[in-house]
Motif scaffolding. Structure first.
Motif, short mmCIF file in Angstrom:
data_model
loop_
_atom_site.label_atom_id
_atom_site.label_comp_id
_atom_site.label_asym_id
_atom_site.label_seq_id
_atom_site.Cartn_x
_atom_site.Cartn_y
_atom_site.Cartn_z
N GLY A 168 0.78 -1.23 0.00
CA GLY A 168 0.00 0.00 0.00
C GLY A 168 0.81 1.27 0.00
O GLY A 168 0.23 2.35 0.23
N PHE A 169 2.08 1.20 -0.29
CA PHE A 169 2.91 2.40 -0.31
C PHE A 169 3.01 2.96 -1.72
O PHE A 169 2.84 2.24 -2.71
N ASP A 170 3.30 4.26 -1.78
CA ASP A 170 3.36 4.98 -3.04
C ASP A 170 4.73 4.76 -3.67
O ASP A 170 5.73 5.29 -3.18
N VAL A 171 4.78 4.01 -4.77
CA VAL A 171 6.04 3.65 -5.42
C VAL A 171 5.95 4.05 -6.89
O VAL A 171 4.94 3.80 -7.55
N LEU A 211 3.64 -0.69 -12.46
CA LEU A 211 4.29 0.36 -11.66
C LEU A 211 4.17 1.69 -12.39
O LEU A 211 4.38 1.76 -13.60
N GLU A 212 3.80 2.72 -11.66
CA GLU A 212 3.75 4.06 -12.26
C GLU A 212 5.16 4.49 -12.66
O GLU A 212 6.11 4.35 -11.88
N GLN A 213 5.29 5.02 -13.86
CA GLN A 213 6.60 5.41 -14.37
C GLN A 213 6.64 6.91 -14.67
O GLN A 213 5.69 7.46 -15.23
N ILE A 214 7.72 7.54 -14.26
CA ILE A 214 7.96 8.94 -14.59
C ILE A 214 8.68 8.99 -15.93
O ILE A 214 9.72 8.34 -16.12
N SER A 215 8.15 9.74 -16.85
CA SER A 215 8.76 9.80 -18.18
C SER A 215 10.16 10.40 -18.09
O SER A 215 10.37 11.40 -17.38
N PRO A 216 11.12 9.79 -18.80
CA PRO A 216 12.48 10.35 -18.78
C PRO A 216 12.52 11.74 -19.40
O PRO A 216 11.66 12.11 -20.20
N ARG A 217 13.54 12.48 -19.04
CA ARG A 217 13.74 13.81 -19.58
C ARG A 217 14.61 13.71 -20.82
O ARG A 217 15.64 13.04 -20.82
N ALA A 218 14.18 14.37 -21.90
CA ALA A 218 14.94 14.35 -23.16
C ALA A 218 15.96 15.49 -23.14
O ALA A 218 15.61 16.65 -22.96
N VAL A 219 17.23 15.13 -23.30
CA VAL A 219 18.32 16.11 -23.31
C VAL A 219 19.07 15.97 -24.62
O VAL A 219 19.53 14.86 -24.97
N ARG A 241 6.20 15.17 -8.02
CA ARG A 241 5.28 14.05 -7.73
C ARG A 241 5.35 13.60 -6.26
O ARG A 241 4.37 13.22 -5.67
N ARG A 242 6.55 13.67 -5.66
CA ARG A 242 6.81 13.34 -4.26
C ARG A 242 6.21 11.98 -3.85
O ARG A 242 5.36 11.90 -2.97
N PRO A 243 6.68 10.89 -4.46
CA PRO A 243 6.25 9.56 -3.99
C PRO A 243 6.97 9.21 -2.69
O PRO A 243 7.90 9.91 -2.25
N GLN A 244 6.55 8.12 -2.08
CA GLN A 244 7.26 7.64 -0.89
C GLN A 244 8.55 6.93 -1.28
O GLN A 244 9.58 7.06 -0.59
N ILE A 245 8.53 6.17 -2.37
CA ILE A 245 9.71 5.44 -2.84
C ILE A 245 9.82 5.62 -4.35
O ILE A 245 8.81 5.54 -5.06
N VAL A 246 11.04 5.85 -4.83
CA VAL A 246 11.27 5.97 -6.26
C VAL A 246 12.41 5.03 -6.64
O VAL A 246 13.37 4.86 -5.88
N LEU A 247 12.31 4.41 -7.82
CA LEU A 247 13.33 3.51 -8.33
C LEU A 247 14.22 4.27 -9.30
O LEU A 247 13.72 4.88 -10.26
#
Length: 931
Positions: free
Chosen positions: A62-65, A85-93, A111-117
């Motif tokens: 139940g944690f925000d990942v 798993l919710e994914q944050i889109s990569p930044r294009a550089v 976004r401030r999740p509890q855990i990020v990979l």
């Protein structure tokens, strides 16, 4: 697929891991996040797979990942785990026409999740990202209270880089500091057998077939994998040992053997620095990096300065305390410092081979250190790309060939020869010519850069003297047995004198630089200690930084809401900021870098790995963990220098730290004063309430009782009794009105809202008005009014001065015995050379004890003097407000209220007001009427 090593770090229950990583953050909100590392010995062991499995386990709880960044693989099983798993889109550089996918730090912070990979902790970000390294992104996430799961291989640890490079013959450029690994909340070793890893590689589960064959022939050999696995297992065991050695604070206790490393501007020096850091860790001692600044240090080219800065940064990253020494004899400086600091190990890099290996050539730095450092062990780290360092030649002695020194030597010889020919024609002795060569060479040596001047000047003097002054003249032949000795004397004497002059010049320059820098530091301390406001602290700090570095400085103050105030630019006196536009230094883009530095309590900007495109180096001004502002130092090319040395940087940090401490002391003192004022106000409020509740009860009870008697017993009362009751009611009511007026006046004065209506007034009228409103007990005393002049006038607010006289007379009535005399006098006086009117109220009471006289004007102080006969004063009327109010009113008028005891008895209160000439007032009135 992936098995964890139970004998090294026991894999705990997932619930326990979640409690350690997440629950503390959920409870504390802004607490620092937790870092968990999935650790392996090579690519393909299953680190990312294990991390994703752990993420699903956490998500099921139940944690925000969210997935911040996972390196795209060709491994189907691994990428399948990203589903759900919710994914944050990569930044294009975009870099050099190529679009790169990078971890989007700002998106995760928003976004401030509890855990990020975040995969691949050692990755180097593309130019244009906030940080140069991905582990710095992770550190910012942890500071923001976001926990992180990440992966890393053993070859990416900084401390093991040289060891692994020696085994695999591959130097890994992407590295992380060992502290990141050791300070992680949890590290899970993901391990498989090397044979199984090779099978996976051959089957195409790790790389494509072409790349897999190349890898098997190089890095992924069975021998390399076995060695890497052993190193990874040992490093895990070392981590557990280091954690056990740390105290409750998490800091390792340094109680072993201290290690010192000599930092040079050569690429191979990094090997010595890493070796020294590992030794300090193994010996449980302090780690010190020494930079020796010689007379030639300022002449280093840009490439060597950059290498020196990089080596110093590496040493700091590995936990070293950087110290700058001064002197041309490097070995002697290091040995003396090691003895003073108590270092037991000195680590230096040394080249393999060289002239000394053949048995001849100058004495090496290592040999000199072994002779001079008697109480320390000299540890030599051999490197192939580190030039040999010598104690008497090269940089330590300044034998640098320069055209300017050649010209100086030729000029010295030519000048001495010309003067010598004149002396020779005058018929003076030849010894005078010899001394002339020696003196001229010595004088010119004070302008020389290196010892090559001494060599050329001495040789040139010998040849010139031989050619022009020995027989036969104008030849290089010399006939005479004493000439060889003369030539030897001239050669040795000139060389020795010139060398000593050059050495003294360098020492003088070094001493002057050190003295100036230390004077800046001492002056900074003196100024900051004398600062009275935080703004003064910041201004003084900026001035001292400019003195030290000769660069523009931008200062930002921290507001109470955590934001930065507008920048204050301090430019170098007499310049426009060099190559940097001062408008650019205070631009919004630069302010954003300063804001990041303040919010993260980290340095940023130019010469750092964070927002390196900025024009300034931004350093937080702090005390402990509290940031009071940010200082920005312009780092664009100024006077040909893009950076400053380690010693200047240490002084800069010392000045800013002292500025932070001084600011903290000032703010603490201000807060303490505010607290004292609040406490004083609370005390006054409590005293006021207590006094009012006690002292108002009597007059109110008297008024209520008298009124009740008049209402219910009116017929039984005589006319005289009714008049007495009415008089009592009237007097008590007037006393209450006076009390309320006093309270309101004190409140207006304290709040600064009292408006004075000052104008010329007749003192006699004011006194007579006051006497009409004093206590009714005045009838039992004799009152005498003594005015020097009926037309005596003073500048005053008549309403307030009447109140002062009333309070002073009532005070005299309260303490003077019945039948005594109270005098009110007014006289002209001169105070501080100005005409004044002195108004005094005196009585014939018992006087005021010294103890009471010190506190008599304090609020709520009603004194302890009793009346004759042992009866106390009328404390029903003594709230202790009257005299305090009198003092405030007189001070508002620009005067002072004072008291003294009279002889043989009684006391006198007096105050002064600005005097006014009655004739001038009348003349002005007439002119006003005519106008």
């Amino acid at each position: 697929m992936a098995a964890s090593m139970g004998d090294l770090e026991t894999r705990r229950d997932p619930d326990a891991i979640l409690r350690q990583i997440v629950e503390g953050e959920a409870a504390e909100g802004d607490a620092r996040g937790k870092l968990k590392i999935f650790f392996g010995y090579a690519a393909g062991v299953g680190k990312t797979y294990a991390m994703l499995e752990e993420a699903h386990a956490v998500l099921d709880k139940g944690f925000d990942v969210v997935v911040g960044y996972v390196e795209p693989h060709t491994r189907v099983d691994t990428m399948a785990l990203t589903e759900g798993l919710e994914q944050i889109s990569p930044r294009a550089v975009t870099h050099r026409g190529i679009t790169l996918r990078e971890f989007d730090l700002d998106a995760v912070l928003s976004r401030r999740p509890q855990i990020v990979l975040v995969d691949e902790l050692a990755h180097t970000n593309a130019p244009g990202c906030r940080h140069r390294k991905r582990y710095q992104d992770v550190e910012e996430l942890l500071r923001a209270g976001i926990s992180v799961f990440t992966t890393v291989n053993v070859q990416h640890l900084e401390g093991l880089n040289d060891k692994i490079a020696a085994i695999t013959h591959v130097s890994v450029s992407e590295r992380i500091p060992d502290r990141i690994f050791d300070q992680a909340a949890s590290v899970e070793l993901v391990d498989i057998e090397p044979d199984d890893l090779i099978d996976r590689l051959e089957s195409g589960k790790i790389y494509l077939p072409d790349r897999a064959r190349t890898a098997l022939g190089n890095f992924f050999s069975r021998k390399n994998l076995a060695a890497l696995r052993e190193i990874a297992l040992r490093r895990m065991a070392d981590r557990l040992t280091r954690k056990a050695e740390c105290g409750e604070s998490g800091a390792r206790v340094e109680a072993g053997e201290d290690v010192l490393v000599y930092v040079t501007p050569y690429a191979g020096n990094v090997k010595a620095i890493r070796a020294a850091a590992n030794m300090a860790e193994s010996y449980h001692g302090a780690f010190t990096a020494v930079v020796v600044e010689s007379s030639q240090s300022k002449k280093l080219d840009a490439e060597r300065r950059g290498r020196l800065r990089a080596n110093v940064d590496l040493a700091e990253e590995l936990g070293a305390h950087v110290v700058t020494l001064f002197g041309d004899d490097i070995a002697q400086q290091i040995a003396q410092y090691a003895e003073t600091a108590g270092a037991t190990h000195i680590v230096v890099g040394n080249a393999i081979g060289g002239f000394r290996a053949l048995g001849w050539g100058p004495e090496s730095l290592v040999n000199r250190l072994m002779k001079l450092a008697h109480g320390a062990v000299v540890d030599v780290v051999p490197t192939k790309d580190l030039p040999a360092q010598y104690g008497r030649l090269r940089e330590a002695t300044g034998f640098h060939f320069t055209v300017a020194d050649i010209w100086r030597a030729l000029a010295s010889v030519a000048l001495a020869t010309a003067l010598g020919l004149v002396i020779y024609e005058l018929g003076l002795a030849g010894s005078v010519v010899l001394m002339l060569y020696l003196i001229v060479a010595l004088l010119m040596a004070t302008r020389a850069d290196g010892f090559f001047y001494a060599l050329f000047a001495s040789l040139g003097s010998v040849f010139a003297y031989n050619f022009f002054f020995t027989v036969p003249r104008f030849t290089l032949h010399a006939v005479g047995l004493n000439y060889p000795f003369i030539f030897a004397f001239l050669l040795v004497g000139t060389f020795a004198a010139s060398s000593l002059a050059i050495r003294m010049k360098r020492q003088a320059e070094s001493t002057a630089r050190r003295a100036y820098r230390m004077e800046v530091l001492l002056e900074s301390s003196r100024k900051l200690q004398g600062a009275s406001t935080a703004d003064e602290c910041f201004r003084f700090a900026a001035e001292q930084v400019i003195k030290l570095l000769n660069r523009p400085v931008v200062m930002y103050r921290m507001r109470g809401d955590g934001s930065l105030a507008n920048p204050e630019l301090h430019d170098v006196p007499g310049t426009i900021g060099g190559a940097t536009d001062t408008v650019v230094l205070a631009s919004p883009a630069e302010a954003a870098v300063a804001a990041w530095s303040a919010s993260n309590n980290e340095r940023a900007g130019a010469t750092t790995d964070t927002l390196a495109n900025a024009h300034c180096l931004y350093l937080p001004i702090r005390s402990k963990d509290v940031v009071f502002g940010v200082a920005g130092v312009a780092m664009d090319d100024i006077d040909g220098e893009e950076d400053f040395g380690a010693f200047e940087k240490n002084l800069l940090l010392a000045i800013l730290d002292e500025c932070g401490q001084a600011t903290e002391q000032i703010l603490f003192a201000d807060e303490r004063r505010r607290m004292e004022m609040r406490m004083e106000k609370e005390t006054l409020r409590a005293n006021l309430l207590r006094t009012i509740s006690h002292d108002l009860r009597t007059p109110l009870t008297s008024i209520s009782g008298d009124a009740d008697m008049l209402l219910h017993d009116e017929d039984a009362l005589t006319a005289q009794q009714k008049r007495r009751l009415l008089r009592d009611i009237h007097d008590d009511a007037r006393w209450l009105v006076t009390l309320v007026e006093n309270l309101l006046s004190i409140t207006r004065i304290d709040n600064g809202t009292m408006q004075l209506a000052v104008q010329p007034e007749l003192v006699g009228d004011v006194v007579q008005e006051a006497l009409r409103h004093v206590d009714r007990r005045i009838a039992d005393r004799c009152v005498r009014v003594d005015l020097e002049d009926e037309l005596l006038m003073a500048e005053m607010d008549a309403r307030l001065i009447v109140q002062v006289v009333i309070n002073l007379v009532n005070n005299a009535i309260a303490y003077a015995p019945e039948g005594s005399c109270i005098a009110v006098t007014a006289r002209r006086a001169v105070e501080d050379g100005l005409p004044r009117v002195r108004i005094a109220v005196s009585d014939e009471g018992p006087g005021i004890p010294d103890e009471d006289r010190r506190h008599i004007f304090d609020m709520f102080y009603n004194g302890s003097t009793g009346k004759p006969g042992g009866k106390s004063g009328d404390f029903k009327r003594g709230m202790g407000l009257g005299l305090s109010l009198c003092r405030s009113i007189v001070e508002v008028h620009g005067g002072t209220l004072q008291v003294r005891n009279r002889k043989p008895c009684g006391s006198e209160f007096w105050f002064t007001l600005p005097a006014v000439d009655a004739e001038d007032v009348v003349a002005r009135s007439v002119e006003a009427v005519r106008g």
